[in-house]
Design an enzyme around this catalytic site. Structure first.
Site, PDB file in Angstrom:
ATOM      1  N   PHE A 157       6.494  -4.298  -2.801  1.00  0.00           N
ATOM      2  CA  PHE A 157       7.684  -5.136  -2.597  1.00  0.00           C
ATOM      3  C   PHE A 157       8.502  -5.261  -3.875  1.00  0.00           C
ATOM      4  CE2 PHE A 157       4.722  -8.263  -4.264  1.00  0.00           C
ATOM      5  CZ  PHE A 157       5.514  -9.098  -5.022  1.00  0.00           C
ATOM      6  N   LYS A 158       7.880  -5.008  -5.019  1.00  0.00           N
ATOM      7  CA  LYS A 158       8.583  -5.139  -6.295  1.00  0.00           C
ATOM      8  C   LYS A 158       9.681  -4.087  -6.462  1.00  0.00           C
ATOM      9  CE  LYS A 158       4.655  -7.437  -8.275  1.00  0.00           C
ATOM     10  NZ  LYS A 158       3.567  -7.475  -9.241  1.00  0.00           N
ATOM     11  N   ASP A 159       9.625  -3.033  -5.652  1.00  0.00           N
ATOM     12  CA  ASP A 159      10.709  -2.037  -5.680  1.00  0.00           C
ATOM     13  C   ASP A 159      12.055  -2.666  -5.347  1.00  0.00           C
ATOM     14  OD1 ASP A 159       9.130   0.229  -6.292  1.00  0.00           O
ATOM     15  OD2 ASP A 159       8.606   0.511  -4.178  1.00  0.00           O
TER      16      ASP A 159
END
Length: 204
Positions: A112-114
């Site tokens: 999700f950090k993308d």
């Protein structure tokens, strides 16, 4: 739009300055000095838009020292089908009546950090230019897993920035280690630390 530290000792900086600094000098996080409100009708109007257009309408409320063209350029570089497996970027799927799931794993590292780390490098390099920064940008990251690969992938080949990721040699999974060690890019580096994550973070 000006920003202030959550610790209250540093205020009145532009969004570009806040992005360049990252953390406020007093150790706090930067937040807007004034409230931003997006009314219900505007939210309804956003439903029919694609991800980049919705992101543009929201970001321009917070980044008023960036031109609309600059924000759109950053969004185009970050959220595209080269970086994301889904053209929708973050699809919402209905599981059943009243229950939906937002998929945040279509980015280049499936983390999700993308979502944040694909756009941050582009906002940061423009922030450096806007604030007259002449020093080289070198990002140092300590990671215990997903953050390192997502940061490497976000900053790879971004002009005007370099990134070095430190990870505990025995403190990440084999898949995470291989993801980092095989990272492409002419401005990236990865360093294994003999110790744990706290040692890597203290070093950074």
């Amino acid at each position: 739009m000006l920003y202030e530290s959550t610790r209250g000792n540093y205020r009145g900086v532009t969004s570009a300055e806040a992005i360049k600094l990252g953390i406020a000098p007093d150790g706090g996080l930067f937040v807007p000095c004034d409230r931003v409100t997006i009314d219900g009708q505007k939210l309804q109007d956003m439903i029919k838009l694609d991800y980049r257009e919705r992101a543009f309408l929201i970001l321009k409320e917070f980044l008023d020292d960036y031109s609309e063209g600059e924000i759109r350029d950053c969004l185009k570089l970050a959220y595209n089908t080269e970086n994301f497996a889904s053209p929708v970027i973050a699809p919402v799927h209905r599981l059943r009546d009243g229950l939906y799931i937002l998929e945040l794993w279509h980015g280049p590292t499936c983390a999700f950090k993308d979502m944040a780390l694909q756009i941050l490098p582009h906002l940061l390099t423009r922030a450096a230019s806007k604030t007259g920064e002449k020093s080289a940008i070198v990002i140092l990251v300590a990671t215990s897993g997903d953050t390192g690969k997502a940061a490497l992938e976000g900053f790879k080949n971004v002009p005007g920035a370099r990134i070095i990721v430190f990870y505990p040699e025995q403190g990440v999974s084999e898949i995470q280690k291989l993801q980092m060690l095989t990272q492409e890019g002419n401005n990236v580096a990865v360093v294994a630390v003999r110790g744990n994550f706290d040692d890597a973070q203290s070093g950074v």
